[in-house]
Write a protein that holds these residues in place. Structure first.
Motif, PDB file in Angstrom:
ATOM      1  N   VAL A 175      -1.835  -6.842  13.525  1.00  0.00           N
ATOM      2  CA  VAL A 175      -3.169  -6.949  14.119  1.00  0.00           C
ATOM      3  C   VAL A 175      -4.175  -6.173  13.273  1.00  0.00           C
ATOM      4  CG1 VAL A 175      -4.516  -6.555  16.224  1.00  0.00           C
ATOM      5  CG2 VAL A 175      -2.056  -7.072  16.389  1.00  0.00           C
TER       6      VAL A 175
ATOM      7  N   GLY B 295      -3.529  -2.229  13.255  1.00  0.00           N
ATOM      8  CA  GLY B 295      -4.250  -1.708  12.085  1.00  0.00           C
ATOM      9  C   GLY B 295      -3.361  -1.868  10.873  1.00  0.00           C
ATOM     10  N   ALA B 296      -2.925  -3.109  10.636  1.00  0.00           N
ATOM     11  CA  ALA B 296      -1.809  -3.363   9.709  1.00  0.00           C
ATOM     12  C   ALA B 296      -2.209  -3.541   8.249  1.00  0.00           C
ATOM     13  CB  ALA B 296      -1.057  -4.619  10.163  1.00  0.00           C
ATOM     14  N   ALA B 297      -3.475  -3.964   7.999  1.00  0.00           N
ATOM     15  CA  ALA B 297      -3.851  -4.386   6.635  1.00  0.00           C
ATOM     16  C   ALA B 297      -3.907  -3.204   5.663  1.00  0.00           C
ATOM     17  CB  ALA B 297      -5.230  -5.065   6.692  1.00  0.00           C
ATOM     18  N   PRO B 298      -3.508  -3.398   4.407  1.00  0.00           N
ATOM     19  CA  PRO B 298      -3.014  -4.655   3.823  1.00  0.00           C
ATOM     20  C   PRO B 298      -1.535  -4.958   4.095  1.00  0.00           C
ATOM     21  CG  PRO B 298      -3.105  -2.943   2.146  1.00  0.00           C
ATOM     22  CD  PRO B 298      -3.647  -2.321   3.397  1.00  0.00           C
ATOM     23  N   GLY B 299      -0.811  -4.031   4.737  1.00  0.00           N
ATOM     24  CA  GLY B 299       0.534  -4.420   5.152  1.00  0.00           C
ATOM     25  C   GLY B 299       1.671  -3.489   4.740  1.00  0.00           C
TER      26      GLY B 299
ATOM     27  N   TRP C  93       2.981  -0.921   6.288  1.00  0.00           N
ATOM     28  CA  TRP C  93       3.914  -0.659   7.396  1.00  0.00           C
ATOM     29  C   TRP C  93       4.627  -1.962   7.784  1.00  0.00           C
ATOM     30  CZ3 TRP C  93       2.450   3.553  11.527  1.00  0.00           C
ATOM     31  CH2 TRP C  93       2.070   4.716  10.866  1.00  0.00           C
TER      32      TRP C  93
ATOM     33  N   SER D  70       0.543   3.655   1.911  1.00  0.00           N
ATOM     34  CA  SER D  70       0.786   4.046   3.311  1.00  0.00           C
ATOM     35  C   SER D  70       2.198   3.693   3.760  1.00  0.00           C
ATOM     36  CB  SER D  70      -0.168   3.306   4.241  1.00  0.00           C
ATOM     37  OG  SER D  70      -1.448   3.776   4.102  1.00  0.00           O
ATOM     38  N   THR D  71       2.803   2.752   3.058  1.00  0.00           N
ATOM     39  CA  THR D  71       4.153   2.305   3.420  1.00  0.00           C
ATOM     40  C   THR D  71       5.112   3.489   3.558  1.00  0.00           C
ATOM     41  OG1 THR D  71       5.768   0.578   2.902  1.00  0.00           O
ATOM     42  CG2 THR D  71       5.071   1.948   1.048  1.00  0.00           C
TER      43      THR D  71
ATOM     44  N   SER E 256       0.842  -1.208   0.000  1.00  0.00           N
ATOM     45  CA  SER E 256       0.000   0.000   0.000  1.00  0.00           C
ATOM     46  C   SER E 256       0.870   1.248   0.000  1.00  0.00           C
ATOM     47  CB  SER E 256      -0.904   0.023   1.236  1.00  0.00           C
ATOM     48  OG  SER E 256      -0.120   0.230   2.388  1.00  0.00           O
TER      49      SER E 256
ATOM     50  N   GLU F 180      -7.620  -9.379  15.396  1.00  0.00           N
ATOM     51  CA  GLU F 180      -8.085  -8.930  16.718  1.00  0.00           C
ATOM     52  C   GLU F 180      -8.279  -7.426  16.718  1.00  0.00           C
ATOM     53  OE1 GLU F 180      -5.748 -10.293  20.036  1.00  0.00           O
ATOM     54  OE2 GLU F 180      -5.389 -12.240  19.093  1.00  0.00           O
TER      55      GLU F 180
ATOM     56  N   VAL G  17      -7.335   4.179  12.044  1.00  0.00           N
ATOM     57  CA  VAL G  17      -8.103   5.427  11.946  1.00  0.00           C
ATOM     58  C   VAL G  17      -9.049   5.474  13.137  1.00  0.00           C
ATOM     59  CG1 VAL G  17      -9.626   6.803  10.475  1.00  0.00           C
ATOM     60  CG2 VAL G  17      -7.953   5.252   9.424  1.00  0.00           C
TER      61      VAL G  17
HETATM   62  C1  LIG Z   1      -5.041   3.234   7.242  1.00  0.00           C
HETATM   63  S1  LIG Z   1      -5.326   1.540   7.313  1.00  0.00           S
HETATM   64  C2  LIG Z   1      -3.727   0.880   7.651  1.00  0.00           C
HETATM   65  C3  LIG Z   1      -2.836   0.824   6.471  1.00  0.00           C
HETATM   66  C4  LIG Z   1      -1.542   0.132   6.784  1.00  0.00           C
HETATM   67  N1  LIG Z   1      -0.729   0.882   7.736  1.00  0.00           N
HETATM   68  C5  LIG Z   1      -0.719  -0.105   5.539  1.00  0.00           C
HETATM   69  O1  LIG Z   1       0.342   0.478   5.436  1.00  0.00           O
HETATM   70  O2  LIG Z   1      -1.133  -0.894   4.696  1.00  0.00           O
HETATM   71  C6  LIG Z   1      -6.131   1.330   8.824  1.00  0.00           C
HETATM   72  C7  LIG Z   1      -6.407  -0.111   9.201  1.00  0.00           C
HETATM   73  O3  LIG Z   1      -6.853  -0.136  10.543  1.00  0.00           O
HETATM   74  C8  LIG Z   1      -7.742  -1.212  10.681  1.00  0.00           C
HETATM   75  N2  LIG Z   1      -8.527  -1.010  11.921  1.00  0.00           N
HETATM   76  C9  LIG Z   1      -9.460  -0.086  12.181  1.00  0.00           C
HETATM   77  N3  LIG Z   1      -9.903  -0.235  13.459  1.00  0.00           N
HETATM   78  C10 LIG Z   1      -9.223  -1.283  13.978  1.00  0.00           C
HETATM   79  C11 LIG Z   1      -9.225  -1.927  15.238  1.00  0.00           C
HETATM   80  N4  LIG Z   1      -9.995  -1.492  16.250  1.00  0.00           N
HETATM   81  N5  LIG Z   1      -8.387  -2.958  15.431  1.00  0.00           N
HETATM   82  C12 LIG Z   1      -7.578  -3.406  14.453  1.00  0.00           C
HETATM   83  N6  LIG Z   1      -7.544  -2.829  13.237  1.00  0.00           N
HETATM   84  C13 LIG Z   1      -8.348  -1.783  13.004  1.00  0.00           C
HETATM   85  C14 LIG Z   1      -8.558  -1.198   9.399  1.00  0.00           C
HETATM   86  O4  LIG Z   1      -9.081  -2.498   9.150  1.00  0.00           O
HETATM   87  C15 LIG Z   1      -7.492  -0.784   8.371  1.00  0.00           C
HETATM   88  O5  LIG Z   1      -6.954  -1.912   7.740  1.00  0.00           O
END
Ligand SMILES: C[S@@+](CC[C@H](N)C(=O)[O-])C[C@H]1O[C@@H](n2cnc3c(N)ncnc32)[C@H](O)[C@@H]1O
Length: 357
Positions: free
Chosen positions: A241, A221-225, A227, A190-191, A188, A261, A280
């Motif tokens: 997570v 809040g790692a997805a899609p990854g 960071w 965001s990296t 992503s 989680e 977020v």
């Molecule tokens: C801005 S994105 C992260 C992008 C990520 N840093 C990357 O580089 O790909 C925010 C993420 O936070 C996750 N998220 C939101 N609330 C969350 C929670 N309470 N626990 C875990 N993940 C959460 C969302 O599912 C979303 O994938």
């Protein structure tokens, strides 16, 4: 010789109010008074310093690293206004003669659509103006050491600001923007936020020690990854997570454990080197979570974003940072806390908290 009486501050367009409020507050805390003028979405602010203090004194007193919303700054006089396209060099040279001697000239534009369109003109103008200033010794020989750097902010072919910034108390990159190439393999965009944060907060000489292979990290809040990808690139083992799916290639590295989680409930089974968080959420909630991690000693270094609300963004920033300092202070901890609105940050700032053991 007229002394520079203003500071020109570059910021993200739309954050002029925060940039102005912050500088006004930090200047006053150091005994400097003045007032800002700004235009919304211009990408810069002018702070007029009240005499007898000068802008050179102010820019040497306030620590640039403490500014969150200012990307770059310089001390200057009035704007060079309505320059004649047939001879822009003479007024620029006359103004340069009134400023401390520099050896480097940086041309900058505001980070706005209009500013970006001026970059080509800026480069051409720099290649005309720099040799002219060197010929007349208004700019020292390239490579020679100087305490000041000459800055020219181009607003149009006719309107420019010329000033100086202390080399050791300003941003090393033009416009305060660290130019990073998007790594094609990263999941992503965001990296780039995490990579930029490391460049800004962690001295390059400390990367081997602070971002070392084999370290353990948690990415909330790692997805899609994006960071997690950066952490994996540094050879770290990451617990990611997020309820959302992680990039399959990243999972194949064998360095990532994905937990579906809630980031605000998750607790590591043993302390890790890094916790990073890009969820977020309301800044107050992220702040409370960071305090919990710090007080429990769950991570030594943390990088997290505070997503700013639409209103009271500066006040909210101060409240969150003060809350962290108060909680850690009450617990007798020692720490470093820095915050910056990075180039890749939008309606947010990035913070680095490092606990000293
Ligand atoms: C801005 S994105 C992260 C992008 C990520 N840093 C990357 O580089 O790909 C925010 C993420 O936070 C996750 N998220 C939101 N609330 C969350 C929670 N309470 N626990 C875990 N993940 C959460 C969302 O599912 C979303 O994938």
């Amino acid at each position: 010789m007229t002394q520079p009486d203003s500071l020109l501050l570059l910021c993200r367009a739309g954050f002029e109010g925060e940039c102005a409020a912050e500088l006004t507050e930090l200047a006053a805390a150091s005994g400097f008074y003045g007032y800002p003028t700004l235009e919304r979405n211009a990408g810069f602010v002018v702070f007029h310093v009240q005499a007898p203090a000068t802008a050179l004194q102010l820019i040497e007193t306030v620590r640039f690293r403490r500014l969150i919303f200012t990307r770059q700054w310089f001390a200057c006089g009035a704007m060079l206004e309505g320059l004649d396209p047939r001879d822009r060099l003479t007024p620029v040279a006359e103004r340069a003669a009134e400023l401390p001697k520099c050896t480097e000239l940086v041309i900058e534009t505001a980070d706005t659509t209009a500013g970006r369109e001026l970059q080509g003109f800026g480069r051409k103008f720099a290649s005309a103006v720099a040799p002219k200033l060197r010929q007349t010794d208004l700019l020292g020989k390239r490579g020679q050491k100087a305490d000041w750097r000459l800055h020219l902010l181009v607003l149009s072919g006719r309107d420019m600001w010329l000033g100086v910034a202390p080399v050791r108390n300003s941003a090393p990159d033009p416009g305060g923007i660290i130019r990073l190439k998007f790594p094609v393999a990263a999941p992503s965009r965001s990296t780039l936020k995490l990579e930029e944060a490391w460049h800004w907060f962690i001295h390059k000489g400390q990367w081997e020690q602070r971002l070392a292979p084999g370290m353990r990290a948690v990415d909330l809040g790692a997805a899609p990854g994006g960071w997690t990808w950066q952490l994996v690139q540094r050879g770290m083992f990451v617990t990611s997570v997020d309820n959302g799916p992680m990039n399959p290639d990243l999972m194949e590295t064998g360095q990532v454990e994905h937990l579906r989680e809630d980031a605000f409930v998750y607790q590591p089974s043993k302390p890790v080197d890094w916790m990073v968080c890009d969820v977020v959420e309301k800044p107050a909630r992220t702040t409370a979570m960071v305090i919990e991690w710090a007080l429990n000693g769950w991570a030594r270094d943390m990088i997290f974003n505070l997503k700013l609300p639409m209103k009271q963004r500066y006040a909210e920033t101060r409240t969150c940072l003060e809350r962290i300092e108060e909680a850690l202070g009450d617990a007798g901890l020692r720490w470093r806390l820095q915050a910056k609105q990075l180039y890749h940050d939008r309606e947010e700032i990035t913070c680095w908290l490092s606990l000293e053991r």
